[in-house]
Design a protein around this motif. Structure first.
Motif, PDB file in Angstrom:
ATOM      1  N   GLY A 111       0.820  -1.359   0.124  1.00 26.60           N
ATOM      2  CA  GLY A 111      -0.018   0.027  -0.207  1.00 26.60           C
ATOM      3  C   GLY A 111       0.884   1.254  -0.015  1.00 26.60           C
ATOM      4  N   GLU A 112       2.069   1.211  -0.270  1.00 26.20           N
ATOM      5  CA  GLU A 112       3.097   2.352  -0.354  1.00 26.20           C
ATOM      6  C   GLU A 112       3.743   2.328  -1.582  1.00 26.20           C
ATOM      7  OE1 GLU A 112       5.361   2.362   3.165  1.00 26.20           O
ATOM      8  OE2 GLU A 112       3.919   1.985   4.609  1.00 26.20           O
ATOM      9  N   LEU A 113       3.721   3.379  -2.049  1.00 22.41           N
ATOM     10  CA  LEU A 113       4.408   3.549  -3.494  1.00 22.41           C
ATOM     11  C   LEU A 113       5.972   4.046  -3.242  1.00 22.41           C
ATOM     12  CD1 LEU A 113       4.442   4.231  -6.704  1.00 22.41           C
ATOM     13  CD2 LEU A 113       3.828   6.491  -6.053  1.00 22.41           C
ATOM     14  N   ASN A 114       6.692   3.535  -4.188  1.00 21.83           N
ATOM     15  CA  ASN A 114       8.241   3.976  -4.124  1.00 21.83           C
ATOM     16  C   ASN A 114       8.345   4.040  -5.758  1.00 21.83           C
ATOM     17  OD1 ASN A 114       8.543   3.670  -1.461  1.00 21.83           O
ATOM     18  ND2 ASN A 114      10.245   2.303  -1.522  1.00 21.83           N
ATOM     19  N   LEU A 115       8.570   5.609  -6.043  1.00 24.02           N
ATOM     20  CA  LEU A 115       8.794   5.765  -7.412  1.00 24.02           C
ATOM     21  C   LEU A 115      10.399   6.235  -7.758  1.00 24.02           C
ATOM     22  CD1 LEU A 115       6.626   7.518 -10.029  1.00 24.02           C
ATOM     23  CD2 LEU A 115       8.863   8.512  -9.505  1.00 24.02           C
ATOM     24  N   MET A 116      11.076   5.817  -8.311  1.00 26.22           N
ATOM     25  CA  MET A 116      12.541   6.212  -8.706  1.00 26.22           C
ATOM     26  C   MET A 116      12.687   6.575 -10.181  1.00 26.22           C
ATOM     27  SD  MET A 116      15.885   3.853  -8.287  1.00 26.22           S
ATOM     28  CE  MET A 116      15.664   3.123  -9.902  1.00 26.22           C
ATOM     29  N   THR A 117      13.239   7.707 -10.183  1.00 24.48           N
ATOM     30  CA  THR A 117      13.612   8.330 -11.559  1.00 24.48           C
ATOM     31  C   THR A 117      15.087   8.196 -11.934  1.00 24.48           C
ATOM     32  OG1 THR A 117      11.513  10.035 -11.308  1.00 24.48           O
ATOM     33  CG2 THR A 117      13.387  10.310 -13.110  1.00 24.48           C
ATOM     34  N   GLY A 118      14.930   7.302 -13.115  1.00 26.34           N
ATOM     35  CA  GLY A 118      16.246   7.024 -13.574  1.00 26.34           C
ATOM     36  C   GLY A 118      16.459   7.692 -14.909  1.00 26.34           C
ATOM     37  N   GLY A 119      16.581   8.896 -15.107  1.00 26.58           N
ATOM     38  CA  GLY A 119      16.548   9.691 -16.300  1.00 26.58           C
ATOM     39  C   GLY A 119      17.781   9.674 -17.099  1.00 26.58           C
ATOM     40  N   HIS A 120      18.925  10.379 -16.956  1.00 22.17           N
ATOM     41  CA  HIS A 120      20.153  10.123 -17.261  1.00 22.17           C
ATOM     42  C   HIS A 120      20.910   8.981 -16.822  1.00 22.17           C
ATOM     43  CE1 HIS A 120      24.036  11.291 -19.210  1.00 22.17           C
ATOM     44  NE2 HIS A 120      24.509  11.089 -18.121  1.00 22.17           N
ATOM     45  N   GLY A 121      20.721   8.425 -15.552  1.00 16.47           N
ATOM     46  CA  GLY A 121      21.357   7.258 -15.188  1.00 16.47           C
ATOM     47  C   GLY A 121      21.213   7.161 -13.497  1.00 16.47           C
ATOM     48  N   ILE A 122      20.851   6.074 -13.179  1.00 15.09           N
ATOM     49  CA  ILE A 122      20.896   5.855 -11.578  1.00 15.09           C
ATOM     50  C   ILE A 122      21.134   4.249 -11.506  1.00 15.09           C
ATOM     51  CG2 ILE A 122      18.268   5.059 -11.532  1.00 15.09           C
ATOM     52  CD1 ILE A 122      18.228   6.934  -8.942  1.00 15.09           C
ATOM     53  N   ALA A 123      21.427   3.911 -10.429  1.00 11.33           N
ATOM     54  CA  ALA A 123      21.512   2.505 -10.179  1.00 11.33           C
ATOM     55  C   ALA A 123      20.648   2.225  -8.983  1.00 11.33           C
ATOM     56  CB  ALA A 123      23.100   2.085  -9.936  1.00 11.33           C
ATOM     57  N   HIS A 124      20.442   0.872  -8.620  1.00  9.85           N
ATOM     58  CA  HIS A 124      19.768   0.653  -7.347  1.00  9.85           C
ATOM     59  C   HIS A 124      19.700  -1.075  -6.871  1.00  9.85           C
ATOM     60  CE1 HIS A 124      15.265  -0.569  -8.543  1.00  9.85           C
ATOM     61  NE2 HIS A 124      16.060  -0.586  -9.573  1.00  9.85           N
ATOM     62  N   SER A 125      19.460  -1.419  -5.986  1.00  8.24           N
ATOM     63  CA  SER A 125      19.527  -2.756  -5.660  1.00  8.24           C
ATOM     64  C   SER A 125      17.917  -2.907  -4.751  1.00  8.24           C
ATOM     65  CB  SER A 125      20.531  -2.992  -4.578  1.00  8.24           C
ATOM     66  OG  SER A 125      20.334  -2.579  -3.429  1.00  8.24           O
ATOM     67  N   GLU A 126      17.430  -3.920  -4.759  1.00  8.03           N
ATOM     68  CA  GLU A 126      16.221  -4.569  -4.215  1.00  8.03           C
ATOM     69  C   GLU A 126      16.470  -6.193  -3.601  1.00  8.03           C
ATOM     70  OE1 GLU A 126      12.870  -2.890  -7.055  1.00  8.03           O
ATOM     71  OE2 GLU A 126      14.443  -3.958  -8.100  1.00  8.03           O
ATOM     72  N   VAL A 127      16.108  -6.008  -2.183  1.00 13.55           N
ATOM     73  CA  VAL A 127      16.144  -7.063  -1.389  1.00 13.55           C
ATOM     74  C   VAL A 127      15.160  -7.403  -0.571  1.00 13.55           C
ATOM     75  CG1 VAL A 127      17.682  -8.555   0.302  1.00 13.55           C
ATOM     76  CG2 VAL A 127      18.809  -7.234  -1.479  1.00 13.55           C
ATOM     77  N   SER A 128      14.336  -8.400  -0.417  1.00 14.62           N
ATOM     78  CA  SER A 128      13.348  -8.921   0.484  1.00 14.62           C
ATOM     79  C   SER A 128      13.893  -8.943   1.692  1.00 14.62           C
ATOM     80  CB  SER A 128      12.533 -10.062  -0.114  1.00 14.62           C
ATOM     81  OG  SER A 128      13.472 -11.169  -0.259  1.00 14.62           O
ATOM     82  N   THR A 129      13.304  -8.443   2.689  1.00 15.41           N
ATOM     83  CA  THR A 129      13.868  -8.587   3.939  1.00 15.41           C
ATOM     84  C   THR A 129      13.694  -9.704   4.838  1.00 15.41           C
ATOM     85  OG1 THR A 129      11.642  -7.630   5.038  1.00 15.41           O
ATOM     86  CG2 THR A 129      13.214  -5.991   4.467  1.00 15.41           C
ATOM     87  N   PRO A 130      14.526  -9.841   5.747  1.00 15.18           N
ATOM     88  CA  PRO A 130      14.417 -11.470   6.639  1.00 15.18           C
ATOM     89  C   PRO A 130      12.969 -11.706   7.317  1.00 15.18           C
ATOM     90  CG  PRO A 130      16.389  -9.920   7.079  1.00 15.18           C
ATOM     91  CD  PRO A 130      15.434  -9.233   6.416  1.00 15.18           C
ATOM     92  N   ASP A 131      12.204 -10.679   7.456  1.00 15.74           N
ATOM     93  CA  ASP A 131      11.224 -11.295   8.004  1.00 15.74           C
ATOM     94  C   ASP A 131       9.930 -11.400   6.975  1.00 15.74           C
ATOM     95  OD1 ASP A 131      12.060 -10.873  10.624  1.00 15.74           O
ATOM     96  OD2 ASP A 131      11.398  -8.511  10.596  1.00 15.74           O
ATOM     97  N   THR A 132      10.323 -11.205   5.911  1.00 15.72           N
ATOM     98  CA  THR A 132       9.189 -11.332   4.738  1.00 15.72           C
ATOM     99  C   THR A 132       9.114 -13.125   4.626  1.00 15.72           C
ATOM    100  OG1 THR A 132       9.642  -9.664   3.670  1.00 15.72           O
ATOM    101  CG2 THR A 132       8.768 -11.133   2.440  1.00 15.72           C
TER     102      THR A 132
END
Length: 332
Positions: A111-132
């Motif tokens: 129910g919460e939005l995360n929006l990331m803008t990678g126009g010219h360039g961006i890097a990111h990581s995504e990991v599910s948390t231990p409690d998931t």
């Protein structure tokens, strides 16, 4: 989220004509794609595909779960790049830790939005948390128009409040629907919302006739207009409608993701995690990512701090130049 396919196809998207658009409801079925990792969590991808590559500026849609992370290992996507797009993360259950080269450290929660803008360039990581224990949600991409595709990297977080409807509920995370408007900035008009339809209910939504729409079914026995839509499929409707009718025929609530926007008038090229306008755009972005990854220096994509592991390498480019794909006319 990264497209972790080791041999991603080059795809020229956009340029649909009025003749390509169906008069009623077109059903786009999903294909299974391994997200990566030793036990390969899988996602269901409905955009892009040969029949239809965009709905408004929405150009990528992955739907995953409910995924028992004890069996799959969950999500663990190392730092990877994006250009020319915005990523939209939306969960139904579970939690994902997000880190990016802007310095953002945030959590994606239901129910919460995360929006990331990678126009010219961006890097990111995504990991599910231990409690998931169960991971379930959608990952969406939005193509940036040419005048904004070199914009600076950005990150926004928004928690939309539920709006009661006659026969359901809506959470509007982008755009406007049912009298509610998201404050999150986009670079083209967009609609993104989670809808819950009560058992046996028939929702009639007022929609913008300039928009084409896509309805992704997460759960439930659903009709879009009078067309049945199976779970994980996406129903497309062309511009011109002022109302959209959604019916839940099951004994449990139906949950849907509604996407919309005016037809995207530009032709784009998607390959791996990059969006450009020419083959050379993709070659340049890949080369700069690999240089930064190997040397640890460079300012286009930047460094993701706090992730324990190496960034993803880019796949090899194909040995042939980009050729436009002829796509068959969608079938209603």
């Amino acid at each position: 989220m990264s497209n972790t396919e080791t041999r991603p196809a080059e795809m020229r998207c956009g340029g649909e004509t009025e003749a390509d658009r169906p008069a009623e409801v077109e059903i786009l079925t999903a294909r299974d794609v391994p997200l990566g990792g030793p036990r390969a969590m899988r996602v269901r991808r409905t955009l892009p595909q040969r029949a239809r590559s965009l709905i408004g500026a929405w150009c990528f849609a992955d739907h995953y779960g409910p995924d028992d992370v004890t069996g799959t290992g969950g999500m663990n996507v190392p730092p990877h790049p994006h250009t020319g797009l915005q990523t939209v993360s939306w969960l139904f259950s579970g939690e994902i830790e997000h880190r990016d080269s802007l310095g953002s450290h945030a959590y994606v929660r239901p129910g919460e939005l995360n929006l990331m803008t990678g126009g010219h360039g961006i890097a990111h990581s995504e990991v599910s948390t231990p409690d998931t224990t169960t991971l379930h949600g959608v990952q969406l991409w939005v193509a940036l128009p040419d005048e904004h595709r070199g914009t600076e990297k950005d990150f926004q977080h928004h928690v939309p409040h539920p709006v009661a409807l006659n026969g359901g509920e809506v959470r509007v995370f982008l755009g406007t629907l049912a009298g509610d408007t998201s404050p999150v900035r986009t670079f083209t008009p967009l609609l993104g919302a989670e809808l819950t339809v009560s058992p046996g209910a028939r929702l009639v939504l007022d929609v913008d006739p300039a928009f084409e729409h896509g309805v992704l079914v997460d759960t439930g026995d659903v009709l879009v207009e009078d067309t049945p839509v199976e779970r994980a499929a996406l129903a497309y409707t062309a511009p011109g409608r002022t109302r959209l009718t959604l019916t839940s025929r099951g004994t449990a609530p139906a949950r849907l993701i509604l996407l919309g926007g005016p037809p995207f008038g530009e032709e784009i090229i998607m390959w791996w995690n990059f969006i450009g306008r020419t083959h050379e755009d993709i070659v340049r972005a890949r080369g700069e990512w690999m240089t930064e990854r190997e040397s640890g220096a460079g300012d286009r994509f930047g460094e993701v701090r706090g992730y324990d592991g190496a960034p993803l390498p880019a796949p090899e480019l194909p040995n042939v130049p980009l050729r436009p794909r002829r796509r068959p006319a969608p079938r209603a």
